[in-house]
Design a protein around this motif. Structure first.
Motif, PDB file in Angstrom:
ATOM      1  N   PHE A 250     -17.265   7.855 -65.471  1.00 45.33           N
ATOM      2  CA  PHE A 250     -16.505   6.189 -66.216  1.00 45.33           C
ATOM      3  C   PHE A 250     -17.299   4.956 -65.875  1.00 45.33           C
ATOM      4  O   PHE A 250     -16.302   4.139 -65.557  1.00 45.33           O
ATOM      5  CB  PHE A 250     -14.846   6.146 -66.081  1.00 45.33           C
ATOM      6  N   LYS A 251     -18.159   5.357 -64.811  1.00 49.07           N
ATOM      7  CA  LYS A 251     -18.857   4.408 -64.733  1.00 49.07           C
ATOM      8  C   LYS A 251     -20.003   3.637 -64.463  1.00 49.07           C
ATOM      9  O   LYS A 251     -20.794   2.813 -64.346  1.00 49.07           O
ATOM     10  CB  LYS A 251     -19.010   4.142 -62.312  1.00 49.07           C
ATOM     11  N   GLY A 252     -21.322   4.754 -65.640  1.00 43.87           N
ATOM     12  CA  GLY A 252     -22.211   4.586 -65.902  1.00 43.87           C
ATOM     13  C   GLY A 252     -21.798   3.522 -67.017  1.00 43.87           C
ATOM     14  O   GLY A 252     -21.522   3.242 -67.936  1.00 43.87           O
ATOM     15  N   PRO A 253     -22.997   1.785 -66.831  1.00 39.71           N
ATOM     16  CA  PRO A 253     -23.145   0.889 -67.794  1.00 39.71           C
ATOM     17  C   PRO A 253     -23.296   1.258 -69.437  1.00 39.71           C
ATOM     18  O   PRO A 253     -23.045   0.698 -69.918  1.00 39.71           O
ATOM     19  CB  PRO A 253     -23.774  -0.098 -67.526  1.00 39.71           C
ATOM     20  N   MET A 254     -24.906   1.949 -68.823  1.00 45.31           N
ATOM     21  CA  MET A 254     -25.149   1.801 -70.780  1.00 45.31           C
ATOM     22  C   MET A 254     -24.028   3.282 -71.426  1.00 45.31           C
ATOM     23  O   MET A 254     -23.343   2.531 -72.609  1.00 45.31           O
ATOM     24  CB  MET A 254     -26.255   3.413 -70.629  1.00 45.31           C
ATOM     25  N   THR A 255     -23.236   3.856 -71.153  1.00 43.34           N
ATOM     26  CA  THR A 255     -21.931   4.772 -71.936  1.00 43.34           C
ATOM     27  C   THR A 255     -20.646   4.167 -71.537  1.00 43.34           C
ATOM     28  O   THR A 255     -20.606   4.463 -72.879  1.00 43.34           O
ATOM     29  CB  THR A 255     -21.467   5.649 -70.612  1.00 43.34           C
TER      30      THR A 255
ATOM     31  N   GLY B   9     -26.525  12.736 -67.280  1.00 40.35           N
ATOM     32  CA  GLY B   9     -27.799  12.298 -66.755  1.00 40.35           C
ATOM     33  C   GLY B   9     -27.483  10.645 -65.840  1.00 40.35           C
ATOM     34  O   GLY B   9     -27.968  10.193 -64.568  1.00 40.35           O
ATOM     35  N   GLU B  10     -26.745   9.851 -66.372  1.00 42.15           N
ATOM     36  CA  GLU B  10     -26.324   8.170 -66.119  1.00 42.15           C
ATOM     37  C   GLU B  10     -25.237   8.851 -65.087  1.00 42.15           C
ATOM     38  O   GLU B  10     -25.031   7.900 -64.287  1.00 42.15           O
ATOM     39  CB  GLU B  10     -26.188   7.376 -66.981  1.00 42.15           C
TER      40      GLU B  10
ATOM     41  N   GLY C 102     -32.168   7.675 -66.777  1.00 38.64           N
ATOM     42  CA  GLY C 102     -33.602   6.978 -66.308  1.00 38.64           C
ATOM     43  C   GLY C 102     -32.475   6.098 -64.725  1.00 38.64           C
ATOM     44  O   GLY C 102     -32.812   6.117 -63.491  1.00 38.64           O
ATOM     45  N   ALA C 103     -31.157   5.638 -65.029  1.00 42.79           N
ATOM     46  CA  ALA C 103     -30.329   4.881 -64.309  1.00 42.79           C
ATOM     47  C   ALA C 103     -29.637   5.870 -63.991  1.00 42.79           C
ATOM     48  O   ALA C 103     -29.116   5.267 -62.659  1.00 42.79           O
ATOM     49  CB  ALA C 103     -29.257   4.026 -65.666  1.00 42.79           C
ATOM     50  N   GLY C 104     -29.410   6.641 -64.197  1.00 40.84           N
ATOM     51  CA  GLY C 104     -28.141   7.749 -63.247  1.00 40.84           C
ATOM     52  C   GLY C 104     -29.212   7.828 -62.053  1.00 40.84           C
ATOM     53  O   GLY C 104     -28.792   8.230 -61.064  1.00 40.84           O
ATOM     54  N   GLU C 105     -30.127   7.168 -61.160  1.00 40.91           N
ATOM     55  CA  GLU C 105     -31.677   8.369 -60.218  1.00 40.91           C
ATOM     56  C   GLU C 105     -30.856   9.513 -60.456  1.00 40.91           C
ATOM     57  O   GLU C 105     -30.986  10.370 -60.526  1.00 40.91           O
ATOM     58  CB  GLU C 105     -31.459   7.386 -59.656  1.00 40.91           C
ATOM     59  N   ILE C 106     -30.854   9.717 -58.583  1.00 41.95           N
ATOM     60  CA  ILE C 106     -30.611  11.268 -57.678  1.00 41.95           C
ATOM     61  C   ILE C 106     -29.078  11.177 -58.232  1.00 41.95           C
ATOM     62  O   ILE C 106     -28.781  12.739 -59.152  1.00 41.95           O
ATOM     63  CB  ILE C 106     -30.647  10.424 -56.869  1.00 41.95           C
TER      64      ILE C 106
END
Length: 438
Positions: A314-319, A337-338, A304-308
């Motif tokens: 390498f920038k997804g905070p959850m990952t 997805g993120e 969901g945090a990835g949105e569109i």
């Protein structure tokens, strides 16, 4: 002078001739997915001192060469060795039970030269080859041949189930159903094959404010299960050959009643609480947010945090902060997805759809039933794993521990997928040859 100029062209064509009919789109797409999967694994481990991403690429490279090697060998040779393949498949599964390595409550691995090998992954290829050899002459248009195929499958399936490895045993079921359907089995028979599993679920579901129906002493069934069992009785009466005195309908009804009751018994007396939570947590993960539902909740938040368009590689905070457990294996799709958003997820799914369509095309254009069944077996394996893995990542399926083909980390799974790809490419390569000009 003209002869010298033509020599390089002739040599080049002679070199590629063994792979002349290979479906290069089908071959290149899984390789590209594997490379992208390595990037996603690197993203999940960027701040950890591990090199799973490097191993992922290395095994993918080895698998690529294996697939190219298999593509130039005639797949018909597998017919002569299918019983040996079947025997080695079962022996490897027995060896796991006797001398396997245990991890996470299951005994699924054998240590070979310091590496853990999972025979149940390679058993998928073994059962595809065996069933294709059995069904290419004796199709599934008769119940005798259907039961024969099921009996052959039951041995490795049971050995996998006892490890216990429920996820791989489900993949076996998908492979068998897909190959039986392609071998002209009556669709009604296939519905009846899976109907006891559906009964086991429905018999435990009661309508709101209603009581279970008591058929016999200590036999309480949910109303939905009763409706389903009578529906299957109609299917049995319409498709099974034993119509006299309604035996086909009665047999189908009893099959579902027994399946439902066994399911209720297993739920109440066999399955442990953590196993129940794993099967039902996708319905309401907030029921146990720090336990069984934690993986799913974190995965859905990441997607969901990835949105569109996503946060970027390498920038997804959850990952990057490792909030999603086992993300490099079962939940690799949540990283997509993120970091690449809804658009990235659609692109990945589109690529997998292209792979599946090419597998179907090879099955339709194969020169014989054996090759066609091999391609359909691989297609069934890939489609089922894709649906379940993506479904559990987004919360639409139970967390079953099924990897995403060519993307999730897993050396045995990666080699299995490339071996399957090489066999299908052999089917494509040895179709009706076009005239070759030098």
């Amino acid at each position: 002078m003209l002869l010298k100029r033509s020599l390089p062209k002739v040599r080049w064509k002679s070199w590629v001739k063994p792979w002349q009919q290979v479906d290069w789109l089908l071959f290149c797409l899984p390789v590209a997915v594997s490379m992208f999967g390595g990037l996603m694994i690197l993203s999940t481990e960027l701040k950890q001192p591990v090199t799973d991403w490097w191993w992922h690429w290395l095994v993918a490279g080895i698998g690529t060469f294996i697939a190219l090697f298999l593509a130039r060998i005639r797949y018909e040779n597998l017919l002569q060795w299918h019983w040996i393949t079947y025997g080695l498949t079962n022996l490897s599964l027995i060896a796991v039970m006797l001398a396997g390595t245990s991890a996470k409550g299951a005994q699924r691995w054998i240590s070979v030269a310091g590496f853990n090998v999972q025979p149940s992954e390679f058993a998928k290829i073994g059962i595809i080859i065996t069933l294709a050899a059995l069904l290419h002459k004796r199709t599934a248009s008769s119940l005798d041949n259907v039961f024969r195929a099921l009996a052959i499958t039951a041995v490795p399936w049971g050995l996998v189930f006892l490890q216990p490895d429920l996820a791989t045993s489900l993949v076996f079921g998908a492979i068998v159903l897909g190959m039986l359907y392609w071998a002209n089995a009556n669709p009604g028979w296939l519905i009846l094959l899976i109907s006891p599993v559906v009964s086991a679920i429905l018999f435990s579901i009661y309508w709101p404010l209603s009581e279970p129906i008591i058929l016999f002493k200590e036999l309480a069934l949910g109303p939905l299960g009763i409706v389903w069992s009578f529906a299957m009785a109609i299917v049995g009466w319409q498709t099974l050959p034993w119509r006299r005195f309604g035996l086909s309908a009665i047999g189908a009804w009893i099959l579902n009643i027994c399946g439902g009751e066994l399911g209720v018994f297993a739920w109440n007396h066999v399955l442990k609480e953590y196993q129940k939570d794993r099967l039902t947590v996708f319905i309401n993960p907030d029921h146990d947010p720090l336990g069984a539902g934690y993986h799913l909740i974190q995965s859905r938040i990441a997607i969901g945090a990835g949105e569109i368009w996503g946060w970027g590689l390498f920038k997804g905070p959850m990952t990057q902060l490792n909030f999603v457990p086992e993300q490099h294996t079962d939940f690799i799709f949540s990283a997509v997805g993120e970091e690449f958003g809804f658009v990235g997820c659609l692109v990945v799914l589109f690529v997998f759809c292209l792979i599946c369509f090419r597998l179907l095309h090879v099955a339709q254009t194969a020169k014989d039933n054996f090759g066609s069944l091999l391609a359909i077996g691989v297609l069934s394996m890939i489609v089922f794993q894709l649906i379940v893995n993506v479904g559990m990542t987004v919360g639409l399926a139970p967390v079953a521990g099924i990897p995403l083909p060519w993307m999730s980390y897993g050396r045995s799974a990666m080699l299995t997928n490339f071996i399957a790809l090489g066999i299908v490419e052999s089917v494509a390569n040895f179709r009706q040859k076009q005239k070759y000009y030098l």
